[in-house]
Enzyme design. Sequence first.
Site, PDB file in Angstrom:
ATOM      1  N   VAL A  45      18.909 -19.105  29.744  1.00 36.23           N
ATOM      2  CA  VAL A  45      18.969 -18.563  31.171  1.00 36.23           C
ATOM      3  C   VAL A  45      17.501 -18.940  31.837  1.00 36.23           C
ATOM      4  CG1 VAL A  45      18.480 -16.177  30.866  1.00 36.23           C
ATOM      5  CG2 VAL A  45      19.560 -17.365  33.237  1.00 36.23           C
ATOM      6  N   ASP A  46      16.516 -18.543  31.355  1.00 32.78           N
ATOM      7  CA  ASP A  46      15.082 -18.443  31.557  1.00 32.78           C
ATOM      8  C   ASP A  46      14.065 -18.593  30.445  1.00 32.78           C
ATOM      9  OD1 ASP A  46      12.583 -18.691  32.814  1.00 32.78           O
ATOM     10  OD2 ASP A  46      12.793 -16.486  33.922  1.00 32.78           O
ATOM     11  N   PRO A  47      13.937 -19.774  29.795  1.00 30.36           N
ATOM     12  CA  PRO A  47      14.227 -21.187  30.426  1.00 30.36           C
ATOM     13  C   PRO A  47      15.536 -21.629  30.156  1.00 30.36           C
ATOM     14  CG  PRO A  47      12.893 -21.175  28.305  1.00 30.36           C
ATOM     15  CD  PRO A  47      13.197 -19.510  28.685  1.00 30.36           C
TER      16      PRO A  47
ATOM     17  N   ASP B  30      17.374 -22.329  34.871  1.00 32.31           N
ATOM     18  CA  ASP B  30      16.388 -22.281  35.699  1.00 32.31           C
ATOM     19  C   ASP B  30      15.950 -23.568  35.914  1.00 32.31           C
ATOM     20  OD1 ASP B  30      15.227 -21.977  33.445  1.00 32.31           O
ATOM     21  OD2 ASP B  30      13.551 -20.892  34.204  1.00 32.31           O
TER      22      ASP B  30
END
Length: 950
Positions: A614-616, A619
């Site tokens: 998700v992050d990274p 995004d």
Amino acid sequence: MWKSRTVLCCHSNYQAVSKQICRHASGAKKVLAIRREDNSVWERRAPLAPSHVKQLVDSGVKVIVQQSNRRAYPMQAYASVGAVIQEDISEAPLILGVKSIPIDLLQPYKTYAFFSHTIKAQEANMPLLDALLEKNVRLIDYEKMVEDNGRRIVAFGKMAGVAGMINILHGLGIRLLALGHHTPFMHIGPAHNYRNTGMACQALRDAGYEISLGMMPKSIGPLTFVFTGSGNVSQGAQEMLQNLPYELVSPEHLEKVAQHGATNKVYACVVDMQDHLVRKSDGGFDPNEYFEFPDRYASTFSVKYAPYTSVLINGIYWAPGAPRFITIPDAKTLLRPQSSPWVPTSPGCPNLPHRLLAICDISADPCGSIEIMQECTTIDQPFVVYDAEQNASYDSFRSDGVLVCSVDNMPAQLPLDATDFFGHLLLPHINDMLKSDATEPFDKFDTTATVKNAVITSNGELTPNFKYIAELRRKNRESRAVRTAAQEAEKKVLVLGAGFVSAPVVDYLTRDNKIAVTVAAQVKTEIDRLAKSFPNTTPILLDIGRNMEELEKLVKGHDLVISLLPYSLHPEVAKLCIKHKCDMVTASYRSPAMYELHDAAVDAGITIMNEVGVDPGIDHMLAMECFDDVKEHGGKISSFVSWCGGLPAPEYSANPLRYKFSWSPRGVLLTLLNSAKYLQDNKVVEVPGNGGLLESTRELDFLPGFHLEGYPNRDSTMYAEMYGIETAHTILRGTIRYHGFKQAATGLLMMGLIDLSPHPLLHPGGPDITWRELMCELLGQKKDIWLHSLKDLIYERVGKDDVRLQCIMDLGLLSETLIDKKGSLLDSLSVHLAQKLAYASGERDMIIMRHDVGIDWPNQSSETRHIDLIVYGNPDKYTAMTATVGFPTGIAAKMILEREIQLKGTVLPFTQDIYRPMLKRLEMEGITARESKTQFLSQSDVVGEETIAY
């Protein structure tokens, strides 16, 4: 023994009789037979037309024609020219057909001529090859009757091009209608609707007349037809297109006419080998070298010509190892929906979704030069629409994607013309074929090189030119033997780690029953849970960090490895993947140690996909989608500010840190020690580590109902180059927390609790110690200090801050609870918080992501696009964190397995062919972003705000 001898004698007698029949036939009168075609209900062709049979009969050849009411030429036509019509064709030593023959109908010691489709050791036709060898059949394969330069002499190629062109124009009419456009192509039928080519030509001329009168919708724009190659297939297709008003243009002019051409005609362009094939080393082209070493070359077709092609007609034979014209990743770029903020569309006059509308792959090589053609279509169902983002084909003309037609027996749709055409080519070689006596050794077959070099089997053996087929078969058998009985799936995936995010990974992959998953981890209950929850999943108990030898064996036996281990172990796993040429996926940041392996991964020909969580991960994808869209429409990125965080849902946030742990507390706490760097108004701002990060925390007001704050995350400045947004004056990536996190976490830092160094009181083998006793030691006090005195000392240490003191108390750090000692303060605190701030049953978490993208447009206006991703966890299934990390990881793995991702080395999801389909598939899992924008006429004027969900 007596029975064996009897059988042998009978077999010897049969050989003798066969020889006598053949010798009699060759000595007294030449005899050949034309068998009926039973390969397909659509097969109405014959190898010779009545006119050809007449010439043979007039020259003294006896021609037996096996009865068939399906054949396009009626039996009477053959009988009237002197053919013998009968069922029994055993008299003929030479039997002609078109397509392959049922094994049980093969007669021993005969010479057969037909298309066998065995020269590539095609697995489906190996039983036929075995029968040909067992029955001592001499097979002449039309496909291998070639000139010295390799060009085929006897083929239906031109008729395939004719039928293919008719079919794709017919399909194009229906496809355009489904997209909202009536065109003259609607009056063109499928090829088999026409009695002969002449009738089809008239239908095309009628459509062409309407086109010349300007009856093509202007919204379609110029139509370009691109033909690959200049051989018979291409020539046949081109001849049919010439019934339309057309203009032939050179490859270098294709782009210009695609953009500025007329709509009262169509454009034709022939792209030959030298136009798109380039030597990888220096960009040159040598046809002789290419045919011998095709792997030395790459194709530029997808970049130079495909973007300006409306209809692609492919008729070039493709051999394994040769470069592809259009790969699966190429298709994702070519078929990306076109959009323009400057050109409004009308519901009654919609724009086309993309330039490439249709592909007619007459070569019919599944996964060949047009890789998206993964399975041939049929005359019954000649069309599919290939959706690049889903990497799937659908029967509906209304589906998203490109129309594909790839019927592997195109000429069967025009059987009269096809028979005339093929027979005309074959007739000159019949007398040379009639010289064949299948009972004699192959080296005594005295005939032309054209015929003799086309003999695949003779006397129970493969002929010298085709001995290679045996080696191909051996390799195929070895490849199949590698699969164990327990793992017969096409692809095998090894998942390392069975923690928080493994379930959605395994869930996604095992929805495809062709994928088998092995989960290896050191906690038996976790791997057993996964194996029981999902099909085709095998648990392996393994302490990965301590048993690298066993890990290597597992890696070697799989096609792809997904590492859900701590990031420090990823490089060691990657080295094993490189050694055994096994692809790899990890959701973690691409560390310097991983990036150092890039060249080695490229040399090994493998993909190591990083940063797909998700992050990274998500995004990156949402940001790149916005950036690429802006650039394509002439805009520039002026700023990029991104925030992301995993939090408890608001109703479960009432705790000292306003935070709960859905993944390793150690990782969360460690980030607080990081330094950071970002770009603000063209100035680089550096944030020191060991506490400076929290000091840079700012209020976030983009979702005021959540009362958020955030601090910078790592080095944001490097994304200027990575994202290609060097024009931006501000670049910041940060972490989201609820308001109050900074104040509480600062207290933990000030007490020295976030410290990685070993502490003598926390050695796992040392004496027991409580949290209250440890806090006393940290303050330099005796263990029996009064609680109120301890509170006073802490109050002084944390800056006389009531919130910080209350946080320490509420976290149980002044209690008599024994510490689970893990060596350091940070590790011991992590274990404590993992229990103290864990999600209880029924509680849910959430992911909040926000991108603010500043944009400057060429017309001097500007805007800011706001991209929000808010995902809530489902207590009955997956947390938001596990879903947003696990699903994109599983999606990336499946895309690699299915060749949707073909980049080699250590890869990030920054290209459109990767991030677009991933975002589309995440939407299907309920992970959907929402976009809004604020527009400005000048720096101070807001002219409007719009919200777009996607």
